[in-house]
Design an enzyme around this catalytic site. Structure first.
Site, PDB file in Angstrom:
ATOM      1  N   HIS B 147       0.818  -1.206   0.000  1.00  0.00           N
ATOM      2  CA  HIS B 147       0.000   0.000   0.000  1.00  0.00           C
ATOM      3  C   HIS B 147       0.852   1.256   0.000  1.00  0.00           C
ATOM      4  O   HIS B 147       0.396   2.326   0.371  1.00  0.00           O
ATOM      5  CB  HIS B 147      -0.956   0.002   1.194  1.00  0.00           C
ATOM      6  CG  HIS B 147      -1.567  -1.335   1.436  1.00  0.00           C
ATOM      7  ND1 HIS B 147      -1.027  -2.241   2.309  1.00  0.00           N
ATOM      8  CD2 HIS B 147      -2.621  -1.945   0.871  1.00  0.00           C
ATOM      9  CE1 HIS B 147      -1.733  -3.350   2.277  1.00  0.00           C
ATOM     10  NE2 HIS B 147      -2.702  -3.207   1.422  1.00  0.00           N
TER      11      HIS B 147
HETATM   12  S1  FES Z   1       1.994  -0.575   3.134  1.00  0.00           S
HETATM   13 FE1  FES Z   1       0.386  -1.897   3.685  1.00  0.00          FE
HETATM   14  S2  FES Z   1       1.473  -3.635   4.315  1.00  0.00           S
HETATM   15 FE2  FES Z   1       3.046  -2.281   3.856  1.00  0.00          FE
END
Ligand code: FES
Ligand code: HEM
Lengths: 416, 182
Positions: B147
């Site tokens: 993410h």
């Molecule tokens: S940014 Fe969501 S798990 Fe690493």
């Protein structure tokens, strides 16, 4: 409802004997034979039955798979490959099960759209609607745990990311995640319990479906006009009319199902799940199964702290769960007196726009967390909630609905 | 209460009955609870899982600028042999710029060696940046592709949804080139 039809006189003496002591045949007769349904139901009304049929198919294939499957991190991946290669018809069982899960979601999402468009969630059917959302949540949990079982890369990392959602809760978060895992990462204890729960939950779904249908038989089916049944003239008996119509719809649906099973069995899956789970390396781009994508996009849309109070991680999690909560509360957000969008010249466009919004969410949910997609996800998430919390109540007040027909019969006869 | 009292003819009896009812329900609740808790607790890590041994890591083969990944408690542990430049950058950051403020010096025992649990504090993916060819994010440390979390050369979160810095596991230097994690 109008089940004032007197108990039928069964010809078969065994049936008669049983029915006098346990009136299940009278009940089935009342609910599935003479049960009166509005005579104007269109094919959107066939998707509930289709969902029921796939549920049975998925459960049956699942039970056969469970006889071959071993819930152990050392055995699971190779075991599923053995099912595919060595077991008689193993490939069929697994492809039916995998694609059955997808078809289940397809049927249920269309079923939900039907309710949104024709206002089936409104008084007196709020509880049917809420039970429906409960079924959706249970389906998601079941499918999520099922997807972990083949122990591929997507299984493992999907399980890791989703169980980690709970770590966002303050204080109790970490202990809960450790408890869910039964260890310090997703591992053998996790796989074991997911299998146990994956076996259990479909039967819980059956139970809730039963309540959902029982509640529906209390108020009767809604229909495309959204006008309640006024007299017997407005209805036809479930059998043979609806059974015939539903059977035809089901056949088309099963054709699509068969297309996926036989022609494109992995189309709705992800190739990375054919790589064995590796706890030391996350695939560059992990995505959940397609049916989770809109919710996943909402989860990822929050990458900022909210009002110094809610950190990004918790915010995303809360928003994702809220997206289901506002769906369940829809009957109370909708202020319109009119059910069906047929007679709602403004709201109907918003319902369609909402569908477009969910499709956009699904699309960006499957894309990497990069710019452009992130902004789109945020806007689409904002719109998702705006639809429920603002547009729906406002349009209900402002809109001038079209004139409703006096009865279902009138609307049917006029259109001829 | 008064109603009941009239009904039963005397206050005393009512209180005794309530007491009986409450005790009965209370005992029932304790009984149910003492069965529920073992069920719930059985899902917590078992003794064999808790008893996982510590892991020793040999650092002698890790050249400056290189990183290695070792498995500990089923999780990846990152060890990076930092360059002087990486150390300087990590130490010069203004703590006010950090979402989870921590000085570099509190995160290392020997500034050359950065030891981290290689698990993104967002939702548990393994960030990339261990190999030379990997993307290392905007702060030259690690990047979590799940993410989009960016970590710096001290493993601190700089941008993205992760709330905390990469965790530093308990470890000690057994000798100059050997550490024991756990
Ligand atoms: S940014 Fe969501 S798990 Fe690493
Ligand atoms: C609501 C009903 C169900 C849904 C939505 C569902 C969904 C799924 C999904 C998505 C998978 C992963 C498929 C794959 O990628 O391989 C799976 C696997 C599995 N399911 Fe189910 N399932 C359901 C019911 C059941 C039932 C009742 C059983 C009986 C025990 C079962 C047993 C299994 C087994 C053994 C696997 C692992 C084998 C495999 O991966 O193909 N499932 N399930």
């Amino acid at each position: 409802m109008i089940s004032a039809h007197s108990a039928p006189e069964f010809k078969n003496s065994v049936v008669r004997w049983i029915d006098r002591r346990l009136p299940i045949f009278t009940m089935l007769h009342g609910e599935y034979i003479v049960y009166p349904v509005p005579k104007n139901l269109n094919y959107f009304w066939s998707f509930g039955g289709m969902a029921m049929v796939v549920l049975v198919v998925v459960v049956l294939s699942g039970i056969m798979l469970a006889m071959q499957y071993a819930a152990n991190t050392d055995l699971a991946f190779d075991g599923v490959e053995r099912i595919m290669r060595d077991l008689n018809y193993g490939w069929l069982l697994r492809y039916v099960h995998m694609n059955g899960a997808s078809m289940f979601f397809i049927a249920v999402y269309i079923h939900i759209f039907r309710a949104l468009y024709y206002g089936s969630y409104k008084n007196p059917r709020e509880l049917i609607w809420i039970l429906g959302v409960v079924i959706l949540v249970l389906m998601m949990a079941t499918a999520f745990m099922g997807y972990v079982l083949p122990w591929g890369q997507m299984s493992y990392w999907g399980a890791t990311v989703i169980t980690n959602l709970f770590s966002a809760l303050p204080v109790i978060g970490e202990p809960i995640v450790t408890w869910l895992w039964g260890g310090f990462s997703v591992d053998n204890p996790t796989l074991n319990r997911f299998f146990a729960l994956h076996y259990l939950m479909p039967f819980v779904i059956f139970a809730v479906v039963l309540l959902h249908v029982a509640a529906m038989h209390q108020s009767g089916s809604n229909n495309p006009t959204g006008v309640e049944v006024k007299s017997q003239e407005d209805t036809i008996t479930f059998h043979p009319y609806m059974t015939a119509k539903d059977s035809f719809g089901l056949m088309v649906f099963l054709f699509v199902f068969a297309f996926f099973v036989f022609i494109a069995p992995n189309y709705m899956g992800h190739p990375d799940n054919y790589i064995p789970a590796n706890p030391l390396s996350t695939p560059a781009h992990i995505v959940p199964e397609w049916y989770f994508l809109p919710f996943y996009a909402i989860l990822r849309a929050v990458d900022f702290q909210f009002l110094w109070l809610v950190p990004a991680k918790l915010g995303g999690v809360l928003l994702m769960f809220s997206s289901l909560l506002v769906l369940a509360m829809l009957p109370w957000f909708d202020t319109s007196k009119v059910r069906s969008c047929r007679y709602r010249p403004i709201y109907r466009w918003f319902v369609l726009l909402f569908v477009v919004d969910v499709v956009i969410l699904g699309y960006v949910g499957g894309k990497p967390a990069e710019e452009a997609y992130i902004v789109i996800a945020k806007l689409a998430t904002l719109y998702y909630f705006t639809h429920f919390l603002m547009i729906t109540p406002l349009v209900g007040w402002i809109e001038q609905p079209r004139k409703l027909p006096n009865s279902i019969s009138e609307s049917v006869l006029k259109s001829v | 209460m008064d109603d009941n009292a009239n009904h039963d003819g005397n206050d005393d009896g009512v209180i005794r009955r309530d007491f009986l009812a409450y005790t009965a329900v209370g005992m029932g609740a304790i009984g149910v609870g003492s069965f529920l808790w073992p069920m719930v607790d059985s899902m917590n890590p078992a003794r064999d899982v808790l008893a996982l041994a510590s892991t020793e890591i040999d650092l002698s083969a890790v050249a400056e600028g290189q990183s290695i990944t070792v498995k500990w408690r089923g999780k990846p542990v990152f060890v990076r042999h930092r360059t002087a430049e990486e150390i300087a950058v990590a130490e010069s950051v203004d703590l006010g710029d950090l979402p989870d403020p921590e000085a570099d010096s509190t995160r290392v025992q020997n500034a050359q060696w950065l030891v981290l649990v290689g698990i993104c504090t967002h939702l548990g993916c393994v960030p990339i940046g261990q190999k030379d060819a990997d993307a290392k994010g905007d702060y030259d440390g690690w990047f979590c592709p799940c993410h989009g979390s960016h970590y710096d050369t001290s493993g601190r979160i700089r941008r993205g949804p992760a709330p905390r810095n990469l965790e530093v596991p308990p470890y000690q230097f057994v000798s100059d080139t050997l550490i024991k994690v756990g």
